[in-house]
Design a protein around this motif. Structure first.
Motif, PDB file in Angstrom:
ATOM      1  N   ILE A   1       0.868  -1.538   0.424  1.00  0.00           N
ATOM      2  CA  ILE A   1      -0.087   0.198  -0.151  1.00  0.00           C
ATOM      3  C   ILE A   1       0.980   1.350   0.300  1.00  0.00           C
ATOM      4  CG2 ILE A   1      -2.081   0.867   1.551  1.00  0.00           C
ATOM      5  CD1 ILE A   1      -2.619  -1.402   2.489  1.00  0.00           C
ATOM      6  N   GLU A   2       0.725   1.922  -1.203  1.00  0.00           N
ATOM      7  CA  GLU A   2       1.728   2.781  -1.487  1.00  0.00           C
ATOM      8  C   GLU A   2       1.491   3.892  -0.450  1.00  0.00           C
ATOM      9  OE1 GLU A   2       4.292   3.014  -2.969  1.00  0.00           O
ATOM     10  OE2 GLU A   2       4.838   1.213  -3.673  1.00  0.00           O
ATOM     11  N   GLY A   3       2.299   5.609  -0.132  1.00  0.00           N
ATOM     12  CA  GLY A   3       2.111   6.495   0.841  1.00  0.00           C
ATOM     13  C   GLY A   3       1.404   6.605   2.425  1.00  0.00           C
ATOM     14  N   THR A   4       1.489   5.396   3.440  1.00  0.00           N
ATOM     15  CA  THR A   4       1.328   4.870   4.045  1.00  0.00           C
ATOM     16  C   THR A   4       1.901   5.043   5.571  1.00  0.00           C
ATOM     17  OG1 THR A   4       1.918   2.717   4.238  1.00  0.00           O
ATOM     18  CG2 THR A   4       0.215   2.926   3.281  1.00  0.00           C
ATOM     19  N   VAL A   5       1.362   5.429   6.444  1.00  0.00           N
ATOM     20  CA  VAL A   5       2.275   5.987   8.007  1.00  0.00           C
ATOM     21  C   VAL A   5       2.239   4.833   8.937  1.00  0.00           C
ATOM     22  CG1 VAL A   5       1.473   7.568   9.524  1.00  0.00           C
ATOM     23  CG2 VAL A   5       0.950   8.374   7.258  1.00  0.00           C
ATOM     24  N   GLU A   6       1.041   4.273   8.829  1.00  0.00           N
ATOM     25  CA  GLU A   6       0.704   3.068   9.459  1.00  0.00           C
ATOM     26  C   GLU A   6      -0.246   1.788   8.681  1.00  0.00           C
ATOM     27  OE1 GLU A   6      -1.241   3.843  13.541  1.00  0.00           O
ATOM     28  OE2 GLU A   6       0.479   5.332  14.367  1.00  0.00           O
ATOM     29  N   GLN A   7       0.871   0.699   8.929  1.00  0.00           N
ATOM     30  CA  GLN A   7       0.346  -0.694   8.061  1.00  0.00           C
ATOM     31  C   GLN A   7      -1.335  -0.719   8.494  1.00  0.00           C
ATOM     32  OE1 GLN A   7       1.941  -0.822   5.558  1.00  0.00           O
ATOM     33  NE2 GLN A   7       1.370  -3.047   5.368  1.00  0.00           N
ATOM     34  N   PRO A   8      -2.164  -1.073   8.290  1.00  0.00           N
ATOM     35  CA  PRO A   8      -3.478  -1.787   8.848  1.00  0.00           C
ATOM     36  C   PRO A   8      -3.329  -2.675   9.377  1.00  0.00           C
ATOM     37  CG  PRO A   8      -3.265  -2.455   6.352  1.00  0.00           C
ATOM     38  CD  PRO A   8      -2.130  -1.718   6.643  1.00  0.00           C
ATOM     39  N   VAL A   9      -4.378  -2.955  10.924  1.00  0.00           N
ATOM     40  CA  VAL A   9      -4.558  -3.358  11.277  1.00  0.00           C
ATOM     41  C   VAL A   9      -5.462  -4.554  10.843  1.00  0.00           C
ATOM     42  CG1 VAL A   9      -5.337  -4.391  13.795  1.00  0.00           C
ATOM     43  CG2 VAL A   9      -4.157  -1.869  13.042  1.00  0.00           C
ATOM     44  N   ARG A  10      -4.717  -6.107  11.095  1.00  0.00           N
ATOM     45  CA  ARG A  10      -5.523  -7.262  10.641  1.00  0.00           C
ATOM     46  C   ARG A  10      -6.024  -8.112  11.657  1.00  0.00           C
ATOM     47  NH1 ARG A  10      -2.659 -12.369   7.304  1.00  0.00           N
ATOM     48  NH2 ARG A  10      -4.296 -13.554   7.327  1.00  0.00           N
ATOM     49  N   GLN A  11      -7.756  -8.206  11.979  1.00  0.00           N
ATOM     50  CA  GLN A  11      -7.756  -9.010  12.760  1.00  0.00           C
ATOM     51  C   GLN A  11      -8.755  -9.804  12.165  1.00  0.00           C
ATOM     52  OE1 GLN A  11     -10.595  -6.806  15.620  1.00  0.00           O
ATOM     53  NE2 GLN A  11     -10.903  -5.362  13.792  1.00  0.00           N
ATOM     54  N   THR A  12      -8.174 -11.494  13.049  1.00  0.00           N
ATOM     55  CA  THR A  12      -7.941 -12.665  12.758  1.00  0.00           C
ATOM     56  C   THR A  12      -8.794 -13.734  13.965  1.00  0.00           C
ATOM     57  OG1 THR A  12      -6.544 -13.163  11.221  1.00  0.00           O
ATOM     58  CG2 THR A  12      -7.513 -14.911  12.311  1.00  0.00           C
ATOM     59  N   ILE A  13     -10.659 -13.875  13.443  1.00  0.00           N
ATOM     60  CA  ILE A  13     -11.522 -15.084  14.248  1.00  0.00           C
ATOM     61  C   ILE A  13     -10.695 -15.744  13.799  1.00  0.00           C
ATOM     62  CG2 ILE A  13     -13.853 -14.695  15.642  1.00  0.00           C
ATOM     63  CD1 ILE A  13     -14.133 -12.001  14.993  1.00  0.00           C
ATOM     64  N   ASP A  14     -11.208 -17.113  14.744  1.00  0.00           N
ATOM     65  CA  ASP A  14     -11.066 -18.152  14.064  1.00  0.00           C
ATOM     66  C   ASP A  14     -11.741 -19.534  15.079  1.00  0.00           C
ATOM     67  OD1 ASP A  14      -8.339 -19.474  15.486  1.00  0.00           O
ATOM     68  OD2 ASP A  14      -7.937 -17.761  14.407  1.00  0.00           O
ATOM     69  N   GLY A  15     -12.721 -20.280  14.610  1.00  0.00           N
ATOM     70  CA  GLY A  15     -12.753 -21.633  15.200  1.00  0.00           C
ATOM     71  C   GLY A  15     -12.854 -23.296  14.560  1.00  0.00           C
ATOM     72  N   SER A  16     -12.913 -24.251  15.219  1.00  0.00           N
ATOM     73  CA  SER A  16     -13.119 -25.076  14.718  1.00  0.00           C
ATOM     74  C   SER A  16     -14.106 -26.456  15.949  1.00  0.00           C
ATOM     75  CB  SER A  16     -11.968 -25.830  13.922  1.00  0.00           C
ATOM     76  OG  SER A  16     -10.674 -26.293  15.489  1.00  0.00           O
ATOM     77  N   LEU A  17     -14.656 -27.433  15.280  1.00  0.00           N
ATOM     78  CA  LEU A  17     -15.177 -28.657  15.695  1.00  0.00           C
ATOM     79  C   LEU A  17     -14.502 -29.538  15.449  1.00  0.00           C
ATOM     80  CD1 LEU A  17     -16.969 -29.402  18.580  1.00  0.00           C
ATOM     81  CD2 LEU A  17     -18.805 -29.379  16.434  1.00  0.00           C
ATOM     82  N   ALA A  18     -14.402 -30.350  16.050  1.00  0.00           N
ATOM     83  CA  ALA A  18     -14.081 -32.001  15.455  1.00  0.00           C
ATOM     84  C   ALA A  18     -14.059 -32.900  16.361  1.00  0.00           C
ATOM     85  CB  ALA A  18     -11.624 -31.593  15.448  1.00  0.00           C
ATOM     86  N   LEU A  19     -14.364 -34.310  15.294  1.00  0.00           N
ATOM     87  CA  LEU A  19     -15.261 -34.981  16.009  1.00  0.00           C
ATOM     88  C   LEU A  19     -13.901 -36.293  15.685  1.00  0.00           C
ATOM     89  CD1 LEU A  19     -19.080 -35.172  15.256  1.00  0.00           C
ATOM     90  CD2 LEU A  19     -17.506 -34.453  17.446  1.00  0.00           C
ATOM     91  N   GLU A  20     -13.475 -36.944  16.356  1.00  0.00           N
ATOM     92  CA  GLU A  20     -12.301 -38.089  16.402  1.00  0.00           C
ATOM     93  C   GLU A  20     -12.562 -39.804  16.702  1.00  0.00           C
ATOM     94  OE1 GLU A  20      -9.139 -36.876  18.435  1.00  0.00           O
ATOM     95  OE2 GLU A  20      -8.278 -35.574  17.145  1.00  0.00           O
TER      96      GLU A  20
END
Length: 387
Positions: A125-144
């Protein structure tokens, strides 16, 4: 009997933790100074002296049956002198293991992470003062399920990425909403226990990546369909060696016909080896598909590997080291990035509750794309506190 020697503790400097309900919580606070030759790890980065504060915590249940674990960390960096940097990042993960009837197990996971995007991100991203903040929400459900020597597992997972606005040097902000996406996957694993020590397995993964905006700012439809196959083995030699490794192929076909599919070989590993008491060697590897909103580009595949080592030199002196390698292969071009890193550190515990910590790190990225090379060296000195 009076005068009889007391047995020594297994680890007299280990955190005792805090009992809270049915959980034992072990927090750690690390505070110190970091001197860096390249404060933001960019091609134009400058030296800086920074204050670095990190809070880590682990909480584990003491239930009679089933198990819950929560891990997290938060790090705050602020410039004292030199290149201006103010950064906060953190992550929290929760895992719940429940034993059901008929050798059936359920494993649920939920995580959240927030961090500014690296200055060496493949999306420029050209001409930025600060990099954007990335938020990640993740979840999983496993049956074994175990059926004799056969092993079966079905895992459903969701991962949602949210990018904040980028601040521009000319004033104002640039929206990154067209990068927001959700990845839905389902993975079926089947394995056969050759012996208690090794269980070969195969996996099939299907998924769909859906962008919040059907068409991005450059007029491309970025959503994609995912298909992957892997083969590998689980290893369990007790405390000596445990973990798994696999190799396979992954493909994401993008909805827009003008963009080539992102596809390539995959390598994944998570192994821990203890050649002797007090020494632990770890090997991790993963393959990640990274999307982009750059016009006429599909994205890239990132291969990451880490070799770590930890040694109890003395009861109150812990040494650790790590070597890392990242290879980023840009799809549809001959572009690539190679990042090499090395780190070594020591923690000297003054008592059970306080210690002195120092570590040195070096990282170098080389690329055949313009403006992506950088080198960064840093040294940290601080104190570590634990209850």
């Amino acid at each position: 009997i009076e005068g009889r020697d007391k047995s020594a503790e297994d680890d007299p400097f280990a955190a005792t933790g805090i009992k809270l309900g049915s959980f034992v919580i072990r927090p750690t606070l690390e505070q110190g100074l970091t001197a860096s030759s390249n404060a933001d790890s960019s091609s134009e980065g400058k030296p800086a002296l920074l204050s670095e504060t990190t809070l880590r915590f682990n909480a584990i249940s003491d239930w009679r049956e089933n198990l819950a674990v929560i891990d997290g960390y938060g790090t705050f960096l602020k410039t004292i002198s030199g290149d201006e940097v103010q950064e906060a990042r953190g992550r929290v993960d929760g895992t719940l293991n429940v034993d059901l009837d008929n050798d059936l197990r359920a494993i649920a996971k939920l995580g959240y992470e927030a961090a500014p995007e690296s200055a060496s991100s493949p999306v420029v991203i050209e001409g930025t003062v600060e990099q954007p903040v990335r938020q990640t929400i993740d979840g999983s459900l496993a049956l074994e399920k175990d059926a004799g020597k056969m092993r079966f597992a079905l895992t459903g997972a969701v991962e949602h990425d949210i990018y904040g606005d980028a601040k521009l040097s000319t004033g104002g902000t640039l929206s990154q909403k067209d990068r927001d996406s959700t990845l839905y996957t389902a993975t079926l694993r089947s394995g056969y226990e050759i012996s208690p020590a090794i269980t070969p397995f195969t996996e099939v993964e299907i998924g769909r990546r859906v962008y919040d905006l059907r068409v991005d700012t450059n007029g491309f439809e970025r959503s994609s369909t995912r298909l992957g196959v892997r083969a590998g083995a689980e290893v369990d030699l007790g405390e000596k060696l445990a973990g798994e490794f696999s190799a396979g192929w992954l493909r994401e076909a993008i909805d827009d016909d003008r963009l080539p599919a992102i596809s390539g070989a995959t390598v994944n590993a998570d192994l821990r080896w203890s050649p002797e008491r007090g020494t632990t060697i770890g090997l991790t590897g993963q393959t990640i598909v990274e999307g982009t909103t750059t016009a006429n580009e599909s994205g890239d595949i990132l291969y990451s590997g880490r070799l770590t080592g930890e040694r109890e030199i003395r009861a109150n002196l812990i040494g650790n080291a790590a070597l890392g390698v990242d290879w980023r292969d840009y799809i549809g071009s001959d572009g690539h990035d190679l990042t090499l890193s090395a780190e070594a550190g020591l923690t000297w515990w003054l008592n059970r509750y306080a210690g002195l910590t120092t570590r040195a790190r070096t990282e170098k990225q080389t690329s055949n794309l313009e403006g992506r090379d950088y080198t960064a060296h840093s040294i940290f000195v601080g104190v570590t506190l634990q209850p």
